[in-house]
Design an enzyme around this catalytic site. Sequence first.
Site, PDB file in Angstrom:
ATOM      1  N   LYS A   1      -1.862   3.100  -9.442  1.00  0.00           N
ATOM      2  CA  LYS A   1      -0.920   4.223  -9.285  1.00  0.00           C
ATOM      3  C   LYS A   1       0.130   3.909  -8.221  1.00  0.00           C
ATOM      4  O   LYS A   1       1.329   4.082  -8.432  1.00  0.00           O
ATOM      5  CB  LYS A   1      -1.658   5.518  -8.860  1.00  0.00           C
ATOM      6  CG  LYS A   1      -2.779   5.945  -9.772  1.00  0.00           C
ATOM      7  CD  LYS A   1      -3.455   7.204  -9.270  1.00  0.00           C
ATOM      8  CE  LYS A   1      -4.188   7.077  -7.939  1.00  0.00           C
ATOM      9  NZ  LYS A   1      -5.375   6.195  -7.989  1.00  0.00           N
TER      10      LYS A   1
ATOM     11  N   ARG B   1      -5.542  16.320  -7.045  1.00  0.00           N
ATOM     12  CA  ARG B   1      -6.819  15.645  -7.248  1.00  0.00           C
ATOM     13  C   ARG B   1      -7.946  16.619  -7.520  1.00  0.00           C
ATOM     14  O   ARG B   1      -9.088  16.190  -7.703  1.00  0.00           O
ATOM     15  CB  ARG B   1      -7.162  14.901  -5.965  1.00  0.00           C
ATOM     16  CG  ARG B   1      -7.148  13.406  -6.092  1.00  0.00           C
ATOM     17  CD  ARG B   1      -7.296  12.929  -4.688  1.00  0.00           C
ATOM     18  NE  ARG B   1      -7.847  11.654  -4.536  1.00  0.00           N
ATOM     19  CZ  ARG B   1      -7.128  10.559  -4.328  1.00  0.00           C
ATOM     20  NH1 ARG B   1      -5.827  10.607  -4.352  1.00  0.00           N
ATOM     21  NH2 ARG B   1      -7.724   9.434  -4.093  1.00  0.00           N
TER      22      ARG B   1
ATOM     23  N   ARG C   1      -7.597  -6.005  -2.583  1.00  0.00           N
ATOM     24  CA  ARG C   1      -6.339  -5.395  -2.126  1.00  0.00           C
ATOM     25  C   ARG C   1      -6.101  -5.657  -0.640  1.00  0.00           C
ATOM     26  O   ARG C   1      -7.014  -5.641   0.176  1.00  0.00           O
ATOM     27  CB  ARG C   1      -6.380  -3.881  -2.348  1.00  0.00           C
ATOM     28  CG  ARG C   1      -5.164  -3.193  -1.703  1.00  0.00           C
ATOM     29  CD  ARG C   1      -4.969  -1.779  -2.158  1.00  0.00           C
ATOM     30  NE  ARG C   1      -6.148  -0.970  -2.007  1.00  0.00           N
ATOM     31  CZ  ARG C   1      -6.302   0.212  -2.582  1.00  0.00           C
ATOM     32  NH1 ARG C   1      -5.369   0.702  -3.360  1.00  0.00           N
ATOM     33  NH2 ARG C   1      -7.406   0.902  -2.397  1.00  0.00           N
TER      34      ARG C   1
ATOM     35  N   ARG D   1      -8.002  -2.031   3.521  1.00  0.00           N
ATOM     36  CA  ARG D   1      -8.236  -0.610   3.798  1.00  0.00           C
ATOM     37  C   ARG D   1      -9.705  -0.370   4.122  1.00  0.00           C
ATOM     38  O   ARG D   1     -10.583  -0.954   3.493  1.00  0.00           O
ATOM     39  CB  ARG D   1      -7.835   0.216   2.569  1.00  0.00           C
ATOM     40  CG  ARG D   1      -6.429   0.756   2.680  1.00  0.00           C
ATOM     41  CD  ARG D   1      -5.916   1.384   1.419  1.00  0.00           C
ATOM     42  NE  ARG D   1      -6.791   2.400   0.835  1.00  0.00           N
ATOM     43  CZ  ARG D   1      -6.461   3.116  -0.238  1.00  0.00           C
ATOM     44  NH1 ARG D   1      -5.299   2.928  -0.835  1.00  0.00           N
ATOM     45  NH2 ARG D   1      -7.290   4.014  -0.720  1.00  0.00           N
TER      46      ARG D   1
ATOM     47  N   ARG E   1     -15.924   6.756  -3.801  1.00  0.00           N
ATOM     48  CA  ARG E   1     -14.623   7.254  -4.277  1.00  0.00           C
ATOM     49  C   ARG E   1     -14.601   7.382  -5.800  1.00  0.00           C
ATOM     50  O   ARG E   1     -14.037   8.324  -6.342  1.00  0.00           O
ATOM     51  CB  ARG E   1     -13.501   6.304  -3.825  1.00  0.00           C
ATOM     52  CG  ARG E   1     -13.188   6.466  -2.339  1.00  0.00           C
ATOM     53  CD  ARG E   1     -12.453   5.278  -1.783  1.00  0.00           C
ATOM     54  NE  ARG E   1     -11.217   5.002  -2.470  1.00  0.00           N
ATOM     55  CZ  ARG E   1     -10.638   3.795  -2.515  1.00  0.00           C
ATOM     56  NH1 ARG E   1     -11.204   2.772  -1.929  1.00  0.00           N
ATOM     57  NH2 ARG E   1      -9.510   3.646  -3.140  1.00  0.00           N
TER      58      ARG E   1
HETATM   59  P1  AP5 Z   1      -3.057   0.223  -6.182  1.00  0.00           P
HETATM   60  O1  AP5 Z   1      -1.692   0.348  -6.777  1.00  0.00           O
HETATM   61  O2  AP5 Z   1      -3.191   0.202  -4.705  1.00  0.00           O
HETATM   62  O3  AP5 Z   1      -4.043   1.305  -6.868  1.00  0.00           O
HETATM   63  P2  AP5 Z   1      -4.130   2.874  -6.665  1.00  0.00           P
HETATM   64  O4  AP5 Z   1      -4.335   3.474  -8.024  1.00  0.00           O
HETATM   65  O5  AP5 Z   1      -2.991   3.366  -5.862  1.00  0.00           O
HETATM   66  O6  AP5 Z   1      -5.516   2.938  -5.895  1.00  0.00           O
HETATM   67  P3  AP5 Z   1      -5.923   3.727  -4.570  1.00  0.00           P
HETATM   68  O7  AP5 Z   1      -7.181   3.076  -4.075  1.00  0.00           O
HETATM   69  O8  AP5 Z   1      -4.773   3.820  -3.626  1.00  0.00           O
HETATM   70  O9  AP5 Z   1      -6.245   5.099  -5.145  1.00  0.00           O
HETATM   71  P4  AP5 Z   1      -7.058   6.191  -4.462  1.00  0.00           P
HETATM   72  O10 AP5 Z   1      -6.717   7.316  -5.338  1.00  0.00           O
HETATM   73  O11 AP5 Z   1      -8.496   5.907  -4.309  1.00  0.00           O
HETATM   74  O12 AP5 Z   1      -6.552   6.194  -2.937  1.00  0.00           O
HETATM   75  P5  AP5 Z   1      -5.558   7.135  -2.153  1.00  0.00           P
HETATM   76  O13 AP5 Z   1      -4.839   6.304  -1.166  1.00  0.00           O
HETATM   77  O14 AP5 Z   1      -4.760   7.961  -3.087  1.00  0.00           O
HETATM   78  O15 AP5 Z   1      -3.695  -1.128  -6.786  1.00  0.00           O
HETATM   79  C1  AP5 Z   1      -4.966  -1.566  -6.347  1.00  0.00           C
HETATM   80  C2  AP5 Z   1      -4.971  -3.098  -6.191  1.00  0.00           C
HETATM   81  O16 AP5 Z   1      -4.787  -3.699  -7.466  1.00  0.00           O
HETATM   82  C3  AP5 Z   1      -3.842  -3.660  -5.313  1.00  0.00           C
HETATM   83  O17 AP5 Z   1      -4.330  -4.763  -4.616  1.00  0.00           O
HETATM   84  C4  AP5 Z   1      -2.763  -4.108  -6.334  1.00  0.00           C
HETATM   85  O18 AP5 Z   1      -1.981  -5.193  -5.828  1.00  0.00           O
HETATM   86  C5  AP5 Z   1      -3.623  -4.520  -7.505  1.00  0.00           C
HETATM   87  N1  AP5 Z   1      -2.992  -4.250  -8.799  1.00  0.00           N
HETATM   88  C6  AP5 Z   1      -2.256  -3.158  -9.154  1.00  0.00           C
HETATM   89  N2  AP5 Z   1      -1.873  -3.231 -10.437  1.00  0.00           N
HETATM   90  C7  AP5 Z   1      -2.404  -4.402 -10.921  1.00  0.00           C
HETATM   91  C8  AP5 Z   1      -2.370  -5.051 -12.199  1.00  0.00           C
HETATM   92  N3  AP5 Z   1      -1.712  -4.515 -13.241  1.00  0.00           N
HETATM   93  N4  AP5 Z   1      -3.035  -6.209 -12.346  1.00  0.00           N
HETATM   94  C9  AP5 Z   1      -3.696  -6.767 -11.304  1.00  0.00           C
HETATM   95  N5  AP5 Z   1      -3.762  -6.218 -10.070  1.00  0.00           N
HETATM   96  C10 AP5 Z   1      -3.121  -5.043  -9.879  1.00  0.00           C
HETATM   97  O19 AP5 Z   1      -6.566   8.107  -1.393  1.00  0.00           O
HETATM   98  C11 AP5 Z   1      -7.370   7.642  -0.331  1.00  0.00           C
HETATM   99  C12 AP5 Z   1      -8.131   8.786   0.315  1.00  0.00           C
HETATM  100  O20 AP5 Z   1      -7.220   9.763   0.837  1.00  0.00           O
HETATM  101  C13 AP5 Z   1      -9.061   9.602  -0.632  1.00  0.00           C
HETATM  102  O21 AP5 Z   1     -10.314   8.997  -0.771  1.00  0.00           O
HETATM  103  C14 AP5 Z   1      -9.111  10.948   0.104  1.00  0.00           C
HETATM  104  O22 AP5 Z   1      -9.993  10.890   1.195  1.00  0.00           O
HETATM  105  C15 AP5 Z   1      -7.692  11.104   0.652  1.00  0.00           C
HETATM  106  N6  AP5 Z   1      -6.784  11.801  -0.275  1.00  0.00           N
HETATM  107  C16 AP5 Z   1      -5.637  11.276  -0.821  1.00  0.00           C
HETATM  108  N7  AP5 Z   1      -5.053  12.182  -1.639  1.00  0.00           N
HETATM  109  C17 AP5 Z   1      -5.822  13.293  -1.607  1.00  0.00           C
HETATM  110  C18 AP5 Z   1      -5.758  14.545  -2.277  1.00  0.00           C
HETATM  111  N8  AP5 Z   1      -4.771  14.839  -3.147  1.00  0.00           N
HETATM  112  N9  AP5 Z   1      -6.743  15.451  -2.029  1.00  0.00           N
HETATM  113  C19 AP5 Z   1      -7.740  15.189  -1.166  1.00  0.00           C
HETATM  114  N10 AP5 Z   1      -7.877  14.014  -0.516  1.00  0.00           N
HETATM  115  C20 AP5 Z   1      -6.928  13.066  -0.736  1.00  0.00           C
HETATM  116 MG    MG Z   2      -2.822   4.188  -3.932  1.00  0.00          MG
END
Ligand code: AP5
Ligand code: MG
Length: 218
Positions: A13, A88, A127, A160, A171
């Site tokens: 994403k 979410r 990552r 991270r 997660r």
């Molecule tokens: P990446 O693009 O980083 O993936 P992502 O979908 O953004 O994954 P996240 O881990 O960031 O999602 P998340 O929802 O768990 O975390 P968030 O920060 O939102 O890609 C991942 C890896 O793959 C990278 O290394 C990239 O280079 C590689 N890659 C990408 N595309 C590729 C491809 N096509 N082929 C190969 N490799 C590829 O949330 C973190 C925490 O914040 C949560 O756990 C929670 O505690 C809190 N939080 C955030 N938002 C909320 C909310 N709305 N409500 C409550 N708590 C929240």
């Molecule tokens: Mg992300």
Amino acid sequence: MRLVFLGAPGVGKGTQAELIASRFHQPKISTGDILREAVRNKTALGLQAKARLDQGKLVPDEVVVGIVKEKLAEPMSAKGFILDGFPRTIRQAEDLDELLRSRGERLDRVVNFVVPLDAVVRRLTGRRSCSKCQAIFHVETNPPRRDGICDRCGGELVQRSDDKKETVEARLSVYEQQTAPLVDYYRQRDLLSELDGSGRIEAVHQRLMDLLSAKGLA
Ligand code: AP5
Ligand code: MG
């Protein structure tokens, strides 16, 4: 374009939101990035959120809704935005509907990224993110030009704290229980598009562009 990017941790994403944001000059609002920055800066929000992030649990709805409300009020969000990692929970989705209604706006599309579980785990464990500008890399699939250094700003690349194996499992289970129901929520509202997020980053980006143009958005 007013977009939501939905999907399990690691589906890409953030990576795709970054590409769309720079291509269309629209802000990417990533609640995870905003929370991690608050933790780093030890703000009141960061101190409140840290334990939940480290355990892979969601931060309370009212906290993230407050963050998004502030971001949407900024002038740069007036013409469109990409919400990455928000909403979410059903409650967050309802609050977002209400917030947009009060602004006379509505979402154009919710893109649900789908990637097989084993690939997601490989993406998360490899990552690396920039400690300064949050740019996203991967040791194998998207390595920086110089080891450990951000291509964009020269900052230090770090793993991270929630990308440890146990936290990744937590997660993924939080995603299944609390976030997966949003797929039906948006399908019922005729806003959902599924996107195959497997394959190379460029291939996924092209698929996403095709989807947006088929919907008359790009
Ligand atoms: P990446 O693009 O980083 O993936 P992502 O979908 O953004 O994954 P996240 O881990 O960031 O999602 P998340 O929802 O768990 O975390 P968030 O920060 O939102 O890609 C991942 C890896 O793959 C990278 O290394 C990239 O280079 C590689 N890659 C990408 N595309 C590729 C491809 N096509 N082929 C190969 N490799 C590829 O949330 C973190 C925490 O914040 C949560 O756990 C929670 O505690 C809190 N939080 C955030 N938002 C909320 C909310 N709305 N409500 C409550 N708590 C929240
Ligand atoms: Mg992300």
